[in-house]
Motif scaffolding. Structure first.
Motif, mmCIF file in Angstrom:
data_model
loop_
_atom_site.group_PDB
_atom_site.id
_atom_site.type_symbol
_atom_site.label_atom_id
_atom_site.label_comp_id
_atom_site.label_asym_id
_atom_site.label_seq_id
_atom_site.Cartn_x
_atom_site.Cartn_y
_atom_site.Cartn_z
ATOM 1 N N UNK A 59 -11.108 -8.816 -1.597
ATOM 2 C CA UNK A 59 -10.858 -7.402 -1.288
ATOM 3 C C UNK A 59 -9.728 -7.266 -0.265
ATOM 4 N N UNK A 60 -9.723 -8.143 0.739
ATOM 5 C CA UNK A 60 -8.661 -8.108 1.759
ATOM 6 C C UNK A 60 -7.316 -8.424 1.131
ATOM 7 N N UNK A 61 -7.271 -9.434 0.269
ATOM 8 C CA UNK A 61 -6.018 -9.774 -0.411
ATOM 9 C C UNK A 61 -5.537 -8.639 -1.300
ATOM 10 N N UNK A 62 -6.460 -7.986 -1.985
ATOM 11 C CA UNK A 62 -6.106 -6.858 -2.835
ATOM 12 C C UNK A 62 -5.539 -5.710 -2.008
ATOM 13 N N UNK A 63 -6.153 -5.441 -0.858
ATOM 14 C CA UNK A 63 -5.649 -4.406 0.041
ATOM 15 C C UNK A 63 -4.250 -4.731 0.554
ATOM 16 N N UNK A 64 -4.029 -5.981 0.934
ATOM 17 C CA UNK A 64 -2.714 -6.397 1.415
ATOM 18 C C UNK A 64 -1.658 -6.263 0.323
ATOM 19 N N UNK A 65 -2.009 -6.643 -0.899
ATOM 20 C CA UNK A 65 -1.076 -6.529 -2.004
ATOM 21 C C UNK A 65 -0.744 -5.063 -2.283
ATOM 22 N N UNK A 66 -1.740 -4.195 -2.217
ATOM 23 C CA UNK A 66 -1.507 -2.764 -2.433
ATOM 24 C C UNK A 66 -0.625 -2.188 -1.335
ATOM 25 N N UNK A 67 -0.860 -2.601 -0.082
ATOM 26 C CA UNK A 67 -0.037 -2.121 1.032
ATOM 27 C C UNK A 67 1.401 -2.591 0.881
ATOM 28 N N UNK A 68 1.600 -3.835 0.481
ATOM 29 C CA UNK A 68 2.953 -4.362 0.292
ATOM 30 C C UNK A 68 3.664 -3.614 -0.837
ATOM 31 N N UNK A 69 2.972 -3.356 -1.915
ATOM 32 C CA UNK A 69 3.569 -2.630 -3.033
ATOM 33 C C UNK A 69 3.953 -1.215 -2.611
ATOM 34 N N UNK A 70 3.081 -0.555 -1.864
ATOM 35 C CA UNK A 70 3.383 0.800 -1.393
ATOM 36 C C UNK A 70 4.597 0.795 -0.477
ATOM 37 N N UNK A 71 4.686 -0.188 0.396
ATOM 38 C CA UNK A 71 5.835 -0.285 1.310
ATOM 39 C C UNK A 71 7.129 -0.424 0.520
ATOM 40 N N UNK A 72 7.160 -1.342 -0.434
ATOM 41 C CA UNK A 72 8.382 -1.561 -1.189
ATOM 42 C C UNK A 72 8.756 -0.358 -2.046
#
Length: 154
Positions: A33-46
């Motif tokens: 879940x933490x990895x999924x959240x980090x990936x979503x945050x990175x995608x939103x940033x980019x």
């Protein structure tokens, strides 16, 4: 005689009711879940901040080039600079821009500069870039580039 059987102490797995596998699953689920959240945050940033969210403004189309008369600018220590500029207007500009503002900005930029500050290619290009930024601001987007057609120091 009755033999008493000694019962061995229960193992850790038996004591927890076979729950040793459940904490491992919990940790894996939480880590996922933490990895999924980090990936979503990175995608939103980019997408939002790295240019993926909004289309960039296209570069302006080049229009007419207005060649200005040469001017002589006093440098420090009795030296002078003969400068001739050309202004690259954008295609949206109907008539050739008045070069008065550009020449005034050039005089302000180069007056009383030492010769050694303008002698190298790097220094001249830096000065040209600074002048271009000032001219773009002064002409409010009507000018997209400048050219030094004469740059003679004595």
């Amino acid at each position: 005689m009755a033999t008493a059987k000694l019962k061995a102490a229960p193992s850790a797995e038996e004591a927890t009711g076979g729950g040793a596998k459940k904490p491992k699953k919990k940790i894996l689920v939480i880590a996922g879940a933490v990895l999924l959240l980090l990936a979503a945050a990175a995608a939103a940033y980019f997408l939002l901040f790295a240019g993926g969210g909004e289309a960039e403004e296209p570069a302006p189309e080049p229009g007419a080039v207005a060649t200005l008369d040469a001017i002589t600018i006093n440098l420090s220590d009795g030296h002078f600079l003969k400068l001739k500029l050309a202004l690259q207007a954008t295609a949206e500009v109907a008539e050739a821009p008045d070069g008065s503002k550009a020449l005034d900005l050039a005089i302000d930029q180069f007056s009383n500069k030492p010769v050694d500050e303008l002698s190298s290619d790097k220094a001249r290009n830096l000065a040209k870039q600074e002048l271009l930024e000032k001219i773009e601001k002064a002409y409010e987007g009507e000018i997209m580039d400048i050219y030094f057609t004469e740059f003679v120091m004595q």
